[in-house]
Scaffold this active site. Structure first.
Site, PDB file in Angstrom:
ATOM      1  N   HIS A   9       7.210 -45.716  21.755  1.00  0.00           N
ATOM      2  CA  HIS A   9       7.255 -45.342  20.659  1.00  0.00           C
ATOM      3  C   HIS A   9       7.389 -43.853  20.309  1.00  0.00           C
ATOM      4  CE1 HIS A   9       3.332 -42.839  20.046  1.00  0.00           C
ATOM      5  NE2 HIS A   9       2.705 -43.506  21.153  1.00  0.00           N
ATOM      6  N   ASP A  54       2.115 -37.246  23.713  1.00  0.00           N
ATOM      7  CA  ASP A  54       2.236 -38.596  23.026  1.00  0.00           C
ATOM      8  C   ASP A  54       3.094 -38.898  21.813  1.00  0.00           C
ATOM      9  OD1 ASP A  54       1.118 -40.940  22.089  1.00  0.00           O
ATOM     10  OD2 ASP A  54      -0.883 -40.345  21.933  1.00  0.00           O
ATOM     11  N   GLU A  61       3.793 -46.812  15.752  1.00  0.00           N
ATOM     12  CA  GLU A  61       2.745 -47.176  16.866  1.00  0.00           C
ATOM     13  C   GLU A  61       1.347 -46.477  16.767  1.00  0.00           C
ATOM     14  OE1 GLU A  61       0.237 -46.977  20.729  1.00  0.00           O
ATOM     15  OE2 GLU A  61       0.896 -45.417  19.173  1.00  0.00           O
ATOM     16  N   GLU A  62       1.356 -45.273  16.164  1.00  0.00           N
ATOM     17  CA  GLU A  62       0.003 -44.427  15.855  1.00  0.00           C
ATOM     18  C   GLU A  62      -0.959 -45.208  14.846  1.00  0.00           C
ATOM     19  OE1 GLU A  62      -1.353 -42.617  17.973  1.00  0.00           O
ATOM     20  OE2 GLU A  62       0.183 -41.830  18.930  1.00  0.00           O
ATOM     21  N   ASP A  83       3.793 -45.313  27.550  1.00  0.00           N
ATOM     22  CA  ASP A  83       3.268 -44.178  26.906  1.00  0.00           C
ATOM     23  C   ASP A  83       2.089 -43.257  27.595  1.00  0.00           C
ATOM     24  OD1 ASP A  83       1.455 -43.476  24.509  1.00  0.00           O
ATOM     25  OD2 ASP A  83       1.736 -45.639  23.619  1.00  0.00           O
ATOM     26  N   HIS A 109      -4.073 -36.069  21.898  1.00  0.00           N
ATOM     27  CA  HIS A 109      -4.219 -35.978  20.454  1.00  0.00           C
ATOM     28  C   HIS A 109      -4.800 -34.493  20.074  1.00  0.00           C
ATOM     29  CE1 HIS A 109      -3.792 -40.468  19.179  1.00  0.00           C
ATOM     30  NE2 HIS A 109      -2.888 -40.233  19.918  1.00  0.00           N
TER      31      HIS A 109
HETATM   32 ZN   LIG Z   1       0.958 -43.231  22.250  1.00  0.00          ZN
END
Ligand SMILES: [Zn+2]
Length: 371
Positions: free
Chosen positions: A83, A199, A233-234, A256, A344
């Protein structure tokens, strides 16, 4: 590392993947036989099988025998999903003083959203008009805050962006729906790399580098490879769903990041992965349970090629695997993930050995996968 730096410094949140798609398109030239963008924006890249020189012509006795796992008379089709969206914000409101309010796109931990630099992106494709801003929760500074104020964790709705510009100018340049990302450089820290949106830009890097490995070393592969740089995706694995439906893969590999909480303050049994111990093969998360045969195949490939990998279980969260597995008639899937500390945040941290293990394991698997 130059490519990874470019990937992490290109703003592209869910639903606003235009810039990152452009960058990836320019990086993958010559690696694929067909490249197309689907209506949602996922970049679908097909590489047909590259037969070994000795068996470039199918032998008579093999005719009709090359059925794939779905029973179709074609080579095994492996979808690799990376992603390309990152978590961020959309402009929700601009007040009369020129302060901007935002809506989160993806899961932020607001405990680390104090005093951040951010970038407001008025143009989808062109970064030259981007505006640097400061993101802070509204309220009083520490000198005059009450004890009660100091304990508060802000909501995203409490955050304000200050562009340091008069209100008229802000309103002229910024509109509701424009993308906002946090601003932060990529840095080498010890044996690791630290940046925002590792990410999932590391997966874009892993997929590109793995296919480059096959191409440069002229490594044969019997499977058809579909690398998909997926969107959204998120916000719920959305892009992978439509691209998997279109491709009907036999095997789906979601590349990922995954949690690496091997840091103080977390019990050992909850660390998920260990930094430096190689690529993670996720046995299950909230979105899917990996195909055990496929996991064992990856472990076998890792053993033969001396690549480190580790089995993990994620109690929550999900990856593109979740929707690929259930698209159309279904596929055998797993998630190949890179252990990531401080996920994150804008200081996501990945050990270079783990990153390279993911790249090498993906390339080695693709080189031997067949129906
Ligand atoms: Zn991810």
């Amino acid at each position: 590392m130059e490519l990874l730096e470019q990937l992490t410094q290109t703003a592209a949140i869910s639903g606003r993947e235009h810039r990152i798609r452009q960058l990836i398109q320019s990086e993958i030239k010559g690696l694929f036989d067909e490249v197309r963008t689907d209506p949602m924006g996922s970049l679908i890249c097909l590489r047909h099988p590259r037969p070994r020189k000795s068996d470039s012509r199918p032998r008579k006795q093999d005719k009709g025998k090359t059925k794939n796992s779905a029973g179709a008379n074609r080579p095994l089709r492996v979808m690799v999903a990376a992603h390309m969206d990152q978590i961020g914000f959309l402009v929700r409101h601009i007040d009369d003083k020129g302060f901007i309010r935002v809506n989160a796109v993806g899961g932020f931990d607001t405990r680390n959203l104090f005093a951040r630099l951010c970038t407001v992106c008025p143009d989808l494709r062109d970064p030259s008009g981007d505006l640097l801003g400061v993101m802070n929760p509204g309220g009083k500074p520490v000198h005059i805050a009450s004890d009660e104020d100091r304990k508060k964790i802000p909501d995203v709705s409490d955050l304000l962006i200050d562009l340091g510009l008069p209100p008229g100018e802000v309103k002229k340049q910024v509109k509701v729906g424009h993308m906002v990302v946090l601003a932060g450089p990529m840095q080498r820290v010890g044996h690791t790399v630290v940046s925002q949106c590792l990410d999932n830009r590391i997966a874009c890097w892993v997929a590109i580098r793995a296919i480059q490995q096959l191409e440069k070393k002229k490594i044969a592969h019997a499977c058809e490879i579909a690398v998909v740089f997926t969107v959204q995706e998120e916000v719920g694995l959305r892009g992978a769903q439509t691209s998997a439906y279109a491709l009907a893969p036999d095997v789906g590999i979601a590349v990922d990041t995954t949690l690496c909480v091997d840091t103080p303050g977390v019990p050992d049994d909850q660390r998920v992965t260990l930094q430096g111990e190689g690529a993670s093969l996720d046995m299950m998360d909230a979105s899917a349970i990996a195909d055990l045969d496929l996991v064992e195949e990856f472990e076998d490939v890792a053993r033969k090629n001396k690549i480190k990998c580790q089995r993990t279980v994620m109690p929550r969260g999900g990856t593109d695997q979740g929707t690929i597995q259930r698209a159309g008639q279904g596929a055998k899937t797993l998630t190949l993930a890179c252990p990531t500390r401080y996920i994150h945040t804008i200081t996501e941290m990945i050990h270079l050995d783990d990153l390279h293990a993911c790249r090498d394991l993906l390339a080695a698997y693709l080189a031997q996968a067949s129906a």
